[in-house]
Design an enzyme around this catalytic site. Structure first.
Site, PDB file in Angstrom:
ATOM      1  N   LYS A 149       0.798  -0.856   0.042  1.00  0.00           N
ATOM      2  CA  LYS A 149       0.268   0.151  -0.095  1.00  0.00           C
ATOM      3  C   LYS A 149       1.011   1.293   0.113  1.00  0.00           C
ATOM      4  O   LYS A 149       1.990   1.512   0.542  1.00  0.00           O
ATOM      5  CB  LYS A 149      -1.030  -0.049   1.071  1.00  0.00           C
ATOM      6  CG  LYS A 149      -1.806  -1.110   1.228  1.00  0.00           C
ATOM      7  CD  LYS A 149      -3.332  -0.976   0.669  1.00  0.00           C
ATOM      8  CE  LYS A 149      -3.771  -2.301   0.344  1.00  0.00           C
ATOM      9  NZ  LYS A 149      -5.237  -1.785  -0.242  1.00  0.00           N
ATOM     10  N   LYS A 175       1.716  -9.116  -1.997  1.00  0.00           N
ATOM     11  CA  LYS A 175       1.114  -8.439  -2.657  1.00  0.00           C
ATOM     12  C   LYS A 175       0.648  -8.016  -3.711  1.00  0.00           C
ATOM     13  O   LYS A 175       0.332  -6.916  -3.175  1.00  0.00           O
ATOM     14  CB  LYS A 175      -0.765 -10.598  -3.337  1.00  0.00           C
ATOM     15  CG  LYS A 175      -1.086  -9.509  -2.647  1.00  0.00           C
ATOM     16  CD  LYS A 175      -2.902 -10.170  -2.730  1.00  0.00           C
ATOM     17  CE  LYS A 175      -4.414  -9.206  -2.747  1.00  0.00           C
ATOM     18  NZ  LYS A 175      -4.266  -8.370  -2.987  1.00  0.00           N
ATOM     19  N   ASP A 177      -1.303  -4.769  -5.226  1.00  0.00           N
ATOM     20  CA  ASP A 177      -3.007  -5.032  -5.402  1.00  0.00           C
ATOM     21  C   ASP A 177      -3.609  -4.764  -6.390  1.00  0.00           C
ATOM     22  O   ASP A 177      -3.253  -4.940  -7.205  1.00  0.00           O
ATOM     23  CB  ASP A 177      -3.126  -3.137  -4.786  1.00  0.00           C
ATOM     24  CG  ASP A 177      -4.068  -2.971  -3.429  1.00  0.00           C
ATOM     25  OD1 ASP A 177      -4.396  -3.909  -3.786  1.00  0.00           O
ATOM     26  OD2 ASP A 177      -3.692  -2.487  -2.653  1.00  0.00           O
ATOM     27  N   GLU A 178      -5.190  -5.043  -6.001  1.00  0.00           N
ATOM     28  CA  GLU A 178      -6.147  -5.100  -7.895  1.00  0.00           C
ATOM     29  C   GLU A 178      -5.806  -4.339  -8.519  1.00  0.00           C
ATOM     30  O   GLU A 178      -5.843  -4.973 -10.289  1.00  0.00           O
ATOM     31  CB  GLU A 178      -7.190  -5.650  -7.088  1.00  0.00           C
ATOM     32  CG  GLU A 178      -8.538  -4.526  -6.357  1.00  0.00           C
ATOM     33  CD  GLU A 178      -7.734  -3.865  -5.700  1.00  0.00           C
ATOM     34  OE1 GLU A 178      -7.402  -4.638  -4.441  1.00  0.00           O
ATOM     35  OE2 GLU A 178      -8.534  -2.537  -5.267  1.00  0.00           O
ATOM     36  N   HIS A 265      -8.095 -12.667  -6.916  1.00  0.00           N
ATOM     37  CA  HIS A 265      -8.937 -11.927  -6.704  1.00  0.00           C
ATOM     38  C   HIS A 265      -9.695 -11.534  -6.932  1.00  0.00           C
ATOM     39  O   HIS A 265     -10.045 -11.559  -8.078  1.00  0.00           O
ATOM     40  CB  HIS A 265      -7.797 -10.133  -6.865  1.00  0.00           C
ATOM     41  CG  HIS A 265      -8.263  -9.309  -6.124  1.00  0.00           C
ATOM     42  ND1 HIS A 265      -9.278  -8.427  -5.865  1.00  0.00           N
ATOM     43  CD2 HIS A 265      -7.594  -8.275  -5.101  1.00  0.00           C
ATOM     44  CE1 HIS A 265     -10.043  -7.331  -4.571  1.00  0.00           C
ATOM     45  NE2 HIS A 265      -8.573  -7.429  -4.123  1.00  0.00           N
ATOM     46  N   LYS A 305     -13.576  -4.961   6.840  1.00  0.00           N
ATOM     47  CA  LYS A 305     -14.431  -3.958   5.604  1.00  0.00           C
ATOM     48  C   LYS A 305     -15.416  -4.217   5.004  1.00  0.00           C
ATOM     49  O   LYS A 305     -16.241  -3.126   4.961  1.00  0.00           O
ATOM     50  CB  LYS A 305     -13.119  -2.597   5.937  1.00  0.00           C
ATOM     51  CG  LYS A 305     -12.679  -3.307   3.973  1.00  0.00           C
ATOM     52  CD  LYS A 305     -11.925  -3.068   3.876  1.00  0.00           C
ATOM     53  CE  LYS A 305     -11.489  -2.514   1.898  1.00  0.00           C
ATOM     54  NZ  LYS A 305     -10.261  -2.129   1.961  1.00  0.00           N
TER      55      LYS A 305
HETATM   56  C1  CAP Z   1      -7.386  -5.659   1.515  1.00  0.00           C
HETATM   57  C2  CAP Z   1      -7.861  -4.966  -0.485  1.00  0.00           C
HETATM   58  C3  CAP Z   1      -8.305  -6.059  -0.772  1.00  0.00           C
HETATM   59  C4  CAP Z   1      -9.638  -6.492  -0.430  1.00  0.00           C
HETATM   60  C5  CAP Z   1     -11.127  -6.694  -1.145  1.00  0.00           C
HETATM   61  C6  CAP Z   1      -8.347  -3.738  -0.583  1.00  0.00           C
HETATM   62  O1  CAP Z   1      -6.443  -4.624   1.879  1.00  0.00           O
HETATM   63  O2  CAP Z   1      -6.319  -5.340  -1.301  1.00  0.00           O
HETATM   64  O3  CAP Z   1      -8.303  -5.495  -2.292  1.00  0.00           O
HETATM   65  O4  CAP Z   1      -9.155  -7.177   0.886  1.00  0.00           O
HETATM   66  O5  CAP Z   1     -11.490  -7.371  -0.523  1.00  0.00           O
HETATM   67  O6  CAP Z   1      -7.410  -3.095  -1.267  1.00  0.00           O
HETATM   68  O7  CAP Z   1      -9.001  -3.614  -0.120  1.00  0.00           O
HETATM   69  P1  CAP Z   1      -6.597  -3.045   3.402  1.00  0.00           P
HETATM   70  P2  CAP Z   1     -12.628  -8.808  -0.742  1.00  0.00           P
HETATM   71  O8  CAP Z   1      -6.119  -4.896   4.208  1.00  0.00           O
HETATM   72  O9  CAP Z   1      -5.880  -2.028   3.119  1.00  0.00           O
HETATM   73  O10 CAP Z   1      -8.161  -3.354   2.743  1.00  0.00           O
HETATM   74  O11 CAP Z   1     -10.804 -10.218  -0.075  1.00  0.00           O
HETATM   75  O12 CAP Z   1     -13.392  -8.622   0.009  1.00  0.00           O
HETATM   76  O13 CAP Z   1     -12.137  -9.169  -1.969  1.00  0.00           O
HETATM   77 MG    MG Z   2      -6.721  -4.611  -2.654  1.00  0.00          MG
END
Ligand code: CAP
Ligand code: MG
Length: 423
Positions: A149, A175, A177-178, A265, A305
């Site tokens: 991040k 990893k 991020d998406e 993801h 969250k």
């Molecule tokens: C987690 C995360 C994931 C979420 C997606 C984000 O970061 O990388 O993309 O987990 O949700 O960017 O939010 P944080 P899910 O730990 O900072 O929240 O797994 O429910 O699809």
């Molecule tokens: Mg993410």
């Protein structure tokens, strides 16, 4: 109309069975069921001069269950309606035109039961839970990771440096991020080179196996090029956004047999899954992803969250009475025995911090990959301390100690618990 309703019908082993939640719009419940069965298979809005006995006899699905009170129907489709090994075709039938029909107010595909022939036409995961645990040499505990991040904005070197800190701090996995792919400020190929080097250094420093999951989501030719580059540079994993890339793209990645673990993801899934009256359930998506062959899949956390009730998230992974699935049947989609199709590792991510670890493991069990993004890099003393605080939280849970108790002798955990109001 071909008269698709047959409540005496018992589905055969060669029938693909779908469960739908249905709200009719201006027609009877029965009429809506007839139209769903027809439009998703051989029918259309009127009788056809081109229809023949053979088609009607061999390929007509049967609505064998109608429950107007709970808005549920079940349809058994002969497997000949589907092309083996072609997930887009299967979904263009059972999750296609039917969503747009005016005679429906809402429609949700709750569940799919595939036939043996269709199951065997997909490879499933190459590694699965056992393969991943073997790779990491971790038999028992939850695997822990972070997402670099901010999601996007860092350059290649900053990305690799943060990854190194997280690994050395005690995490197994880092990893992308998406929404990080190849950017003007962070080139994919350069990031992979630098981050895999950082991984090697972290392995030497810690003596532990470390994993990097680069996001290869992109146009399919480029995606394969990126995945091959990861492999050629000593990577063991790739990550793909399965909903935005699409199932055909996921099949391309899996069927290329690159010998890479696939992390899935699910960015965008909530457009389909969040409204419980409409769309496609996460349960159905999990089945589709497992069949195509992801090794790890985001399923939610129940405590973090993102939306997703504990019972719903748990039902995807564990064998429990799933209240949200009608008739309270047992569900354990990712780890259920499916012939030779290996079990998928459940990934819990989204809003997690160390203070949630005990509750998370209580709900989900130890066979999970827990990912902490903000919950690592948000630590007052930085990424390395954040990673250590997560490792300590998992240690405490494995030793059956309470987190506040364990924090008395573990400073990094104490600071994390204090920051996020858990002391
Ligand atoms: C987690 C995360 C994931 C979420 C997606 C984000 O970061 O990388 O993309 O987990 O949700 O960017 O939010 P944080 P899910 O730990 O900072 O929240 O797994 O429910 O699809
Ligand atoms: Mg993410």
């Amino acid at each position: 109309m071909l008269d698709y309703i047959n409540l005496k019908y018992k589905p055969k082993k060669t029938d693909l069975v779908c469960e739908f939640y249905v709200e009719a719009n201006g027609v009877s419940f029965e009429e809506s069921a007839e139209n769903i069965a027809g439009e998703s298979s051989i029918g259309t809005w009127t009788d056809l001069s081109t229809m023949n006995e053979k088609i009607a006899h061999q390929l007509k699905p049967k609505v064998f269950y109608l429950n107007e009170k709970e808005n549920i129907i079940k349809v058994a489709y002969p497997e000949e309606l589907f092309e083996p090994g072609n997930m887009p075709q299967i979904l263009s039938s059972i999750a296609g035109n039917i969503y747009g029909m005016k005679i429906l107010k809402n429609l949700r595909l709750e569940d799919i039961t595939f036939t043996k022939k269709l199951l065997e036409s997909f490879p499933g995961p190459e590694f699965g839970i056992a393969g991943i645990r073997k790779l990491l040499k971790e038999k028992d505990r939850p695997l822990i990771g972070t997402i670099v991040k901010p999601k996007v904005g860092l350059n290649e070197k900053q990305h690799a440096d943060i990854a190194y800190e997280a690994w050395v701090g005690g995490l197994d996995i880092v990893k992308d991020d998406e929404n990080l792919s190849s950017m003007s400020f962070n080139n994919f190929y350069e990031r992979i080179r630098q981050t895999l080097k950082a991984r090697d250094m972290a392995e030497v420093k810690t003596g532990h196996k470390k994993i990097y999951m680069p996001n290869v989501t992109s146009e399919t030719m480029e995606m394969l090029k990126r995945a091959r580059f990861v492999k050629a540079n000593g990577g063991e994993y790739v990550m793909i956004d399965i909903l935005t890339a699409g199932y055909a793209s996921l099949q391309t990645l899996r069927n290329a047999n690159l010998g890479l673990v696939i992390h899935a993801h699910r960015a965008g899934h909530a457009a389909l899954t969040r409204n419980h009256q409409h769309g496609i359930s996460m349960l159905a998506i999990a089945k589709i992803a497992r069949l195509i062959g992801v090794d790890q899949l985001h399923i939610g956390t129940a405590v973090g969250k993102m939306d997703g009730a504990a019972i719903e998230v748990e039902a995807i992974k564990n064998e429990i009475e799933a209240k949200f699935v009608h008739e309270k049947k047992k569900q354990h989609i990712l780890e259920q025995k499916w012939g030779n199709i290996k079990p998928v590792f459940a990934v819990c991510s989204g809003g997690l911090h160390p203070g949630m670890t005990a509750e998370l493991v209580k709900i989900m069990g130890k066979n999970i990959i827990a990912q902490y993004g903000g919950g690592c890099h948000g630590h007052p003393d930085g990424t390395r301390a954040g990673a250590t605080s997560i490792q300590q939280a998992v240690e405490a849970v494995m030793k059956k100690k309470s987190l506040p108790e364990y924090a008395k002798t573990h400073e990094e955990l104490a600071k994390a618990l204090e920051l996020w109001g858990c002391l």
